[in-house]
Design an enzyme around this catalytic site. Structure first.
Site: not given
Length: 268
Positions: A151, A219
């Site tokens: 991911k 993030k």
């Protein structure tokens, strides 16, 4: 979608639970209550700190999970955290999978998400019928943390592409190419990418309503940086710098396409 499953749900926002409550859906007052009832627990959370609290808090998932339960976290977090949590859950006979997803809101609504899973292969197979209720493209990537790695690579490439596309779009407008013409040329060319075309109306209106916030991108990019530390990937660092500049201008809660404004100031 329940798809034949009985659902036990919890969210910090009561209205989110109320929206799905029904005959096959029971609203629970904590993550622990969910895991007391469910054979497979799915979680989707903003980031590492929320995952930690929901998994290990006093009323968290592990507090209520029974031996044999499978927990699959679809959040985007780092592999080290998932490996540590997998160890803590295994000590109580509970399987923990990192199962981040890709595809955005449209594919989530259509239950066609791409799901990348790290962890025990047997636990993955037990969770498969539930995961197939939200995704149509499932991959067991490897051991714990492998799903996270896959991911984060997607995020690195996607944010890098979006940053460069926005920069090129702004530069083309500076060169007096009409937006409509320029956008259609780029989308139809080798520079095109399906996710860009879905943002056409937002680009045209300079609408920065967040589909994915600059803060969220930073993030995820910070998690990618951790994967290669102490090394530095030059292109990754350049992308991070772009998004950090956007945040410094007060666009942290705007859509990632706000980076276009680094050459062409967006409408507030």
């Amino acid at each position: 979608r329940a798809r034949g499953h009985r659902l036990f749900v919890h969210d910090v926002r009561p209205e989110a639970c109320a929206a799905v409550a029904g005959e096959a859906v029971e609203v629970c007052d904590s993550p622990a209550e969910v895991s007391r009832h469910a054979d497979v627990v799915l979680t989707s959370l903003p980031g590492p700190s929320e995952v930690e609290a929901v998994m290990l808090g006093d009323r968290g998932v592990l507090a209520g999970a029974r031996p044999g339960t499978v927990v699959a976290d679809t959040s985007t977090v780092g592999p080290a955290q998932s490996r540590r949590l997998a160890g803590e859950f295994a000590a109580q006979g509970v399987a923990y999978l990192d199962a981040p997803v890709s595809g955005g809101i449209p594919r989530a609504r259509a239950a066609t998400l791409l799901i990348m899973v790290g962890g025990d292969a047997g636990a993955f197979e037990r969770a498969r019928p539930v995961l197939e209720s939200i995704g149509s493209d499932l991959h067991h990537v490897g051991e714990s943390g492998a799903g996270n790695n896959a991911k984060l690579l997607i995020q690195m490439i996607f944010f890098g592409y979006m940053s460069l596309f926005c920069e090129g779009l702004a530069l083309g407008e500076r060169l007096s190419i009409p937006f409509e013409t320029l956008f259609r040329i780029l989308v139809a060319s080798s520079a095109g990418q399906p996710r860009v075309e879905t943002r056409y109306e937002a680009f045209k209106a300079n609408d920065l309503t967040p589909r994915f916030e600059v803060n969220g991108a930073l993030k995820d990019l910070a998690l990618v940086r951790e994967l290669v530390a102490p090394e530095r990937l030059p292109l990754l660092e350049a992308v991070i710098q772009e998004f950090e500049r956007a945040r410094s201008l007060g666009w942290g809660d705007k859509d990632i396409t706000a980076v276009r404004g680094l050459l062409q100031p967006p409408t507030p």
